[in-house]
Scaffold this active site. Structure first.
Site, mmCIF file in Angstrom:
data_model
loop_
_atom_site.group_PDB
_atom_site.id
_atom_site.type_symbol
_atom_site.label_atom_id
_atom_site.label_comp_id
_atom_site.label_asym_id
_atom_site.label_seq_id
_atom_site.Cartn_x
_atom_site.Cartn_y
_atom_site.Cartn_z
ATOM 1 C CB VAL A 226 -2.652 -4.469 6.611
ATOM 2 C CG1 VAL A 226 -1.421 -4.246 7.482
ATOM 3 C CG2 VAL A 226 -3.489 -5.623 7.165
ATOM 4 N N GLY A 227 -2.354 -1.816 4.889
ATOM 5 C CA GLY A 227 -1.663 -0.603 4.462
ATOM 6 C C GLY A 227 -2.527 0.622 4.650
ATOM 7 C CD GLU A 265 9.738 7.153 -6.973
ATOM 8 O OE1 GLU A 265 9.970 6.394 -7.935
ATOM 9 O OE2 GLU A 265 10.451 7.205 -5.957
#
Length: 494
Positions: A226-227, A265
């Site tokens: 999903v990500g 990051e």
């Protein structure tokens, strides 16, 4: 277990996700469990969103950006984010209880995860309101005569935000609020282990602000794909991600086909160079404390301690004493400052890396196991390893646990070389009595941020970003806000 009745006990969070202004469960109602790491028990569930749910959320964000005035109505955005700030303040204690339940963060140290991000909402609203979106770049001579050039800062478009589990509410806000204030629409995919810090955020937006449908969406899911679907979707213009370097590489690859702007990051293996003229009594207890707070689950944690050989034993003894007496246990008890690891998987990773380090020649000074008094919960002893080889895995890989690796050195040049011997470059620290010397060492460290004598580099007004494989771009400061904008240069008659 502290009781729920007195307002401090475990609390299940919002099950629903937010898509196109509607709080909803996934089709079929599938849920996944959220585990309380302090008890190892199921605390509740979150809806298990699908790739189709993510596609609907991206479609809603695309429509809201292309077909509404959100990106052009600065005053309305300021109004909505001011509402959000007030709503988060009202929900602050509820959010704190949810955070402690799903992360295991000790209540005593929740300020950086609750108060700080709420304050940031107000900061970005004010920063965005006062930002100069049209800058005059002056008159320039060209072969066709003089031309005035203006720089127009515009929203990037649809921003996909993928966040980690270690400081979930903070990063959910840090990766979405400046994007929203800059005029973007957003789809947030919170971490699988901490979905409620995202779903509660979505609930507050839906119920307590005028943010229009589609402008802000939250998709919770226990599925990695999903990500991945968010970072690959061609309708997404930018992806912002905090997490492991390995996942960051995958996000870069997924976005390459559409040349997405990417703000990353990533991991860190920060070094703390303690010079021979440093105040060991100040620097080293703090170094040990930083390793234990948040159970070592921090990307900027200086996990490599570089000690001068001339004071090596002295430094190790100070840190050993601090780590053996550090208060660890029930995160609801305000006397404790170290809670559990986020999961049993993470705890076993930490313990496995410590065991491997010892097998490879490192000396176990203290820790390395599970606290005897804490048989339940994913707790890990604060661990100090000495005589660590700079090239060993424990000195090169991110542990994400309460573990310090101590490396001896003889000269400043050697210390800098050891500190720079890493694929990472997120943060660092120098302690020393001569500030000019300490500053000179700091400037030679190949890292995005350096703290000298405990004066933190991290703050909302200063850019924060990594070098090498620790990331791309910046958060915080004017530089961080501009990450969510594009600069359009317009040439026109003077």
């Amino acid at each position: 277990m502290t009781s729920i009745a007195d307002g401090t006990g475990v609390l299940a969070g919002e099950q629903r996700m937010l898509i196109d202004g509607e709080l909803q469960l996934t089709a079929g109602g599938t849920l996944f469990d959220v585990i309380d790491p302090a008890t190892e028990l199921v605390a509740g569930q979150a809806t298990d969103g699908t790739v189709d749910d993510m596609a609907r959320a991206v479609g809603a964000a695309r429509r809201a950006f292309d077909e509404t005035d959100w990106s052009r109505d600065l005053d309305f955005r300021y109004h909505c984010l001011s509402q959000l700030h007030a709503a988060l303040e009202r929900n602050k204690e509820h959010l704190r209880r949810v955070l402690i339940t799903e992360v295991g963060c000790p209540v005593k140290v929740t300020g950086s995860q609750i108060e700080s991000p709420i304050d940031e909402v107000k900061h970005w609203a004010e920063h965005g309101k006062n930002f100069d979106y049209l800058a005059d770049n002056g008159v320039h001579q060209t072969p066709l005569g003089p031309a005035r050039r203006k720089i127009h800062y515009e929203a990037v478009g649809v921003v996909g935000a993928i966040t980690p589990w270690n400081v979930p509410l903070y990063l959910n806000i840090a990766e979405t609020v400046p994007a929203l204030m800059a005029g973007n629409t957003v789809v947030l995919k919170p971490a699988q282990l901490t979905p409620w810090s995202g779903s509660e955020y979505g609930r507050i937006v839906a119920e307590e602000t005028d943010i229009p449908p589609g402008v802000f969406n939250v998709v919770t899911s226990n599925a990695n794909e999903v990500g991945a679907a968010l970072s690959a979707d061609p309708r997404v213009d930018m992806v912002t991600f905090t997490g492991s370097t390995a996942t960051g590489r995958a996000i870069l690859a997924a976005g390459a086909a559409t040349v997405k702007k990417t703000l990353l990051e990533l991991g860190g293996k920060s070094a703390h160079i303690v010079l021979d003229d440093a105040d060991f009594g100040m620097a080293l207890p703090m170094a040990a404390l930083m390793a234990c707070v948040m159970s070592g689950q921090s990307c900027i944690l200086p996990s490599r301690i570089l000690l001068p050989r001339s004071r090596y034993d002295e430094g190790i003894e100070i840190m050993k004493t601090m780590m053996e007496n550090f208060p660890v246990g029930d995160p609801w008890d305000p006397a404790n400052m170290q809670g559990p690891q986020i999961s049993e998987t993470q705890r076993q990773k930490v313990l496995g890396m410590v065991a491997e380090a010892v097998d490879s020649g490192a000396r176990l000074v203290t820790g390395g196991g599970v606290p005897d008094k804490l048989p339940v919960g994913y707790y890990t002893q604060a661990t100090l390893l000495a005589d660590v080889h700079p090239d060993s895995r424990i000195a090169q890989d991110e542990v994400f646990g309460p573990v310090l690796a101590v490396i001896p050195y003889d000269t400043d040049d050697e210390a800098v070389a050891i500190a720079n011997n890493s694929i990472y470059g997120l943060s660092g620290e120098v302690s020393g009595g001569d500030l000019d010397r300490a500053f000179a060492v700091a400037t030679r460290m190949r890292t995005g941020n350096v703290t000298i004598n405990g004066k933190s580099h991290f703050g909302i007004d200063s850019p924060f970003g990594g070098t090498k494989q620790s990331g791309l771009g910046y958060r915080n400061g004017a530089e961080g806000y501009k990450e969510y904008l594009t600069a359009k240069t317009i040439g026109m008659p003077e």
